[in-house]
Design a protein around this motif. Sequence first.
Motif, PDB file in Angstrom:
ATOM      1  N   MET A 286       0.609  -1.193   0.047  1.00  0.00           N
ATOM      2  CA  MET A 286       0.037   0.072  -0.061  1.00  0.00           C
ATOM      3  C   MET A 286       0.778   1.193   0.065  1.00  0.00           C
ATOM      4  SD  MET A 286      -3.271  -0.169  -0.434  1.00  0.00           S
ATOM      5  CE  MET A 286      -3.738   1.323   0.269  1.00  0.00           C
ATOM      6  N   ILE A 287       1.938   1.475   0.672  1.00  0.00           N
ATOM      7  CA  ILE A 287       2.727   2.437   0.680  1.00  0.00           C
ATOM      8  C   ILE A 287       3.268   2.880  -0.763  1.00  0.00           C
ATOM      9  CG2 ILE A 287       5.115   3.494   1.231  1.00  0.00           C
ATOM     10  CD1 ILE A 287       4.789   2.667   3.860  1.00  0.00           C
ATOM     11  N   PRO A 288       3.775   1.871  -1.658  1.00  0.00           N
ATOM     12  CA  PRO A 288       4.086   2.330  -3.033  1.00  0.00           C
ATOM     13  C   PRO A 288       2.900   2.892  -3.937  1.00  0.00           C
ATOM     14  CG  PRO A 288       5.272   0.543  -2.425  1.00  0.00           C
ATOM     15  CD  PRO A 288       4.346   0.711  -1.132  1.00  0.00           C
ATOM     16  N   LEU A 289       1.617   2.051  -3.654  1.00  0.00           N
ATOM     17  CA  LEU A 289       0.523   2.341  -4.334  1.00  0.00           C
ATOM     18  C   LEU A 289      -0.160   3.570  -3.875  1.00  0.00           C
ATOM     19  CD1 LEU A 289      -1.504   0.909  -6.662  1.00  0.00           C
ATOM     20  CD2 LEU A 289      -2.676   0.198  -4.348  1.00  0.00           C
ATOM     21  N   THR A 290       0.131   4.061  -2.603  1.00  0.00           N
ATOM     22  CA  THR A 290      -0.400   5.277  -2.488  1.00  0.00           C
ATOM     23  C   THR A 290       0.540   6.507  -2.764  1.00  0.00           C
ATOM     24  OG1 THR A 290      -1.346   4.391  -0.219  1.00  0.00           O
ATOM     25  CG2 THR A 290      -1.028   6.621  -0.402  1.00  0.00           C
ATOM     26  N   ALA A 291       1.831   6.257  -2.880  1.00  0.00           N
ATOM     27  CA  ALA A 291       2.524   7.047  -3.184  1.00  0.00           C
ATOM     28  C   ALA A 291       2.582   7.093  -4.890  1.00  0.00           C
ATOM     29  CB  ALA A 291       4.173   6.676  -3.128  1.00  0.00           C
ATOM     30  N   LEU A 292       2.385   6.244  -5.714  1.00  0.00           N
ATOM     31  CA  LEU A 292       2.304   6.418  -7.244  1.00  0.00           C
ATOM     32  C   LEU A 292       0.795   7.110  -7.224  1.00  0.00           C
ATOM     33  CD1 LEU A 292       3.127   2.892  -8.033  1.00  0.00           C
ATOM     34  CD2 LEU A 292       4.424   4.801  -8.412  1.00  0.00           C
ATOM     35  N   SER A 293      -0.148   6.853  -6.701  1.00  0.00           N
ATOM     36  CA  SER A 293      -1.329   7.704  -7.126  1.00  0.00           C
ATOM     37  C   SER A 293      -1.436   9.147  -6.502  1.00  0.00           C
ATOM     38  CB  SER A 293      -2.647   7.033  -6.007  1.00  0.00           C
ATOM     39  OG  SER A 293      -2.318   7.165  -4.423  1.00  0.00           O
ATOM     40  N   ILE A 294      -0.496   9.494  -5.642  1.00  0.00           N
ATOM     41  CA  ILE A 294      -0.423  10.846  -5.228  1.00  0.00           C
ATOM     42  C   ILE A 294       0.489  11.342  -6.338  1.00  0.00           C
ATOM     43  CG2 ILE A 294       0.915  12.492  -3.564  1.00  0.00           C
ATOM     44  CD1 ILE A 294       0.109  10.548  -1.374  1.00  0.00           C
ATOM     45  N   SER A 348       4.968  13.832   0.474  1.00  0.00           N
ATOM     46  CA  SER A 348       5.218  12.924   1.711  1.00  0.00           C
ATOM     47  C   SER A 348       4.447  13.246   3.037  1.00  0.00           C
ATOM     48  CB  SER A 348       6.545  13.154   1.945  1.00  0.00           C
ATOM     49  OG  SER A 348       7.404  12.986   0.782  1.00  0.00           O
ATOM     50  N   SER A 349       3.880  14.437   3.099  1.00  0.00           N
ATOM     51  CA  SER A 349       3.259  14.597   4.550  1.00  0.00           C
ATOM     52  C   SER A 349       1.847  13.958   4.227  1.00  0.00           C
ATOM     53  CB  SER A 349       3.034  16.005   4.478  1.00  0.00           C
ATOM     54  OG  SER A 349       2.231  16.326   5.728  1.00  0.00           O
ATOM     55  N   LEU A 350       1.255  14.119   3.017  1.00  0.00           N
ATOM     56  CA  LEU A 350      -0.027  13.598   2.502  1.00  0.00           C
ATOM     57  C   LEU A 350       0.271  11.953   2.439  1.00  0.00           C
ATOM     58  CD1 LEU A 350      -2.814  14.267   1.934  1.00  0.00           C
ATOM     59  CD2 LEU A 350      -2.231  14.137  -0.355  1.00  0.00           C
ATOM     60  N   LEU A 351       1.217  11.542   2.178  1.00  0.00           N
ATOM     61  CA  LEU A 351       1.391   9.992   2.359  1.00  0.00           C
ATOM     62  C   LEU A 351       1.407   9.467   4.001  1.00  0.00           C
ATOM     63  CD1 LEU A 351       2.355   7.226   0.903  1.00  0.00           C
ATOM     64  CD2 LEU A 351       4.605   8.020   1.171  1.00  0.00           C
ATOM     65  N   ALA A 352       2.252  10.217   4.669  1.00  0.00           N
ATOM     66  CA  ALA A 352       2.094   9.708   6.068  1.00  0.00           C
ATOM     67  C   ALA A 352       0.790   9.836   6.638  1.00  0.00           C
ATOM     68  CB  ALA A 352       3.161  10.811   6.653  1.00  0.00           C
ATOM     69  N   THR A 353      -0.169  10.966   6.367  1.00  0.00           N
ATOM     70  CA  THR A 353      -1.342  11.213   6.897  1.00  0.00           C
ATOM     71  C   THR A 353      -2.170  10.045   6.137  1.00  0.00           C
ATOM     72  OG1 THR A 353      -1.213  13.523   6.718  1.00  0.00           O
ATOM     73  CG2 THR A 353      -3.468  12.551   6.906  1.00  0.00           C
ATOM     74  N   LEU A 354      -2.273   9.721   5.025  1.00  0.00           N
ATOM     75  CA  LEU A 354      -3.070   8.401   4.458  1.00  0.00           C
ATOM     76  C   LEU A 354      -2.504   7.287   4.978  1.00  0.00           C
ATOM     77  CD1 LEU A 354      -3.186   9.649   0.832  1.00  0.00           C
ATOM     78  CD2 LEU A 354      -5.092   9.683   2.376  1.00  0.00           C
ATOM     79  N   TYR A 355      -1.181   7.058   5.289  1.00  0.00           N
ATOM     80  CA  TYR A 355      -0.889   5.788   5.956  1.00  0.00           C
ATOM     81  C   TYR A 355      -1.349   5.787   7.403  1.00  0.00           C
ATOM     82  CZ  TYR A 355       2.418   2.531   8.026  1.00  0.00           C
ATOM     83  OH  TYR A 355       3.026   1.327   8.776  1.00  0.00           O
ATOM     84  N   ILE A 356      -1.503   6.702   8.047  1.00  0.00           N
ATOM     85  CA  ILE A 356      -1.779   6.520   9.529  1.00  0.00           C
ATOM     86  C   ILE A 356      -3.438   6.168   9.435  1.00  0.00           C
ATOM     87  CG2 ILE A 356      -2.115   7.696  11.637  1.00  0.00           C
ATOM     88  CD1 ILE A 356       0.753   8.952  10.968  1.00  0.00           C
TER      89      ILE A 356
END
Length: 392
Positions: A286-294, A348-356
């Motif tokens: 999910m981290i790579p998929l979320t990063a790619l979508s962002i 990256s901040s948004l990635l961290a938010t979505l991750y949590i």
Amino acid sequence: MLKSLPVQLVLCLIVAFVVGDYFNIELIRWAFTISCLLKEILMTVLPVVIFSYIFAAMLSFEKKAPLLIVCILSMVVLSNGTAALLSYSAGLLALPYLITADSAHLSNMAVDVITPIFNISIPKLIAPDKTLILGITAGLIFSFLNKPQINKFALKFRENVTVVLQKWFIPFLPLYVFGFVLKMHHEGVLTMLFKNYGQVFLLGCLLIILYLSALYFIASNFNYKKFLAYLKEMMPAGLTGFSTMSSAATMPFTLNATEKNLEDREYADLVIPSTVNIHLIGDSLMIPLTALSILLLSGHALPSLEHYLIFVGYYCLAKFSCAAIPGGGVIVIIPVVQSHLGLSAEMSSLLATLYILQDPIFTMSNVMGNGVFAILSQKICRSIGVLKPKAT
């Protein structure tokens, strides 16, 4: 309830959406400046965090059958890397249809570009990627030297770093996120991202279910009854991981279920504690998929396979240094996605938010992944003669 980190981050997003338009530019710039300052502090201390966790992780193996340890570590890297590559494949196939060119274009329609009031650059003694290699090398060397005082120092060092993170950074994480969120909302990025991210989230959940199911099916030798039995045994541990959002806190349940599935307590007692914080299938999907979508939602192209493979290499190394705290799985990945996927500080901040916000699902899938990893790694180690065959 308000002390819960996901709840605090949800409140940050709500405030940005509901009242963000009423904030004047100067207030948004001050909030963004604070976020930038906190990011700079994080990036400065991150090498220490990475080294402390990766050094202690390597030492935890001690001198328990060196060839067995090498095999387990190699399989952890292979498993995390395979999941990350599967995430890339799913992203290439599905994300261009879920995230249209129009939405990516709209996401870049900023009213005013927000800049910080001032910039502070704190000198970095060592880059995070070099810290990864240094921590792994030092950990492996000292694990074979068998120095009890070094082991004690490593555990104490990691414990102190965890306390510092928990008391001096994690409480400020909502503030760190808030400035970036306000900036993205003002520039029109945030609304468009959340409008499109729901489909990405569903894709990620489907990917996790299919991948874990396939692994358990392989582990059961394609025996449907055994497949269901493995899942039935592991499910309570998975649900515990969902509620605690901590693979480490869930470890007693994971260990108990894995012992029953393996019928080999000795191997379970080695592989589960050793890999609980480094083998993370949910994160790797999910981290790579979320990063790619962002990236797509911000108007950027997806990276080439060659470029992505470099990211996967550093990603797999970074996973050896994940802190067992809320958001720990993504904190150490921030410099990797910025350096090797091209995410900006705001992304990256948004990635961290979505991750949590999705951490319960990630943790549950990590726990389920650890259970099946133990089964598969045991089979592989026995087949190549590193473990003794099961007594009959």
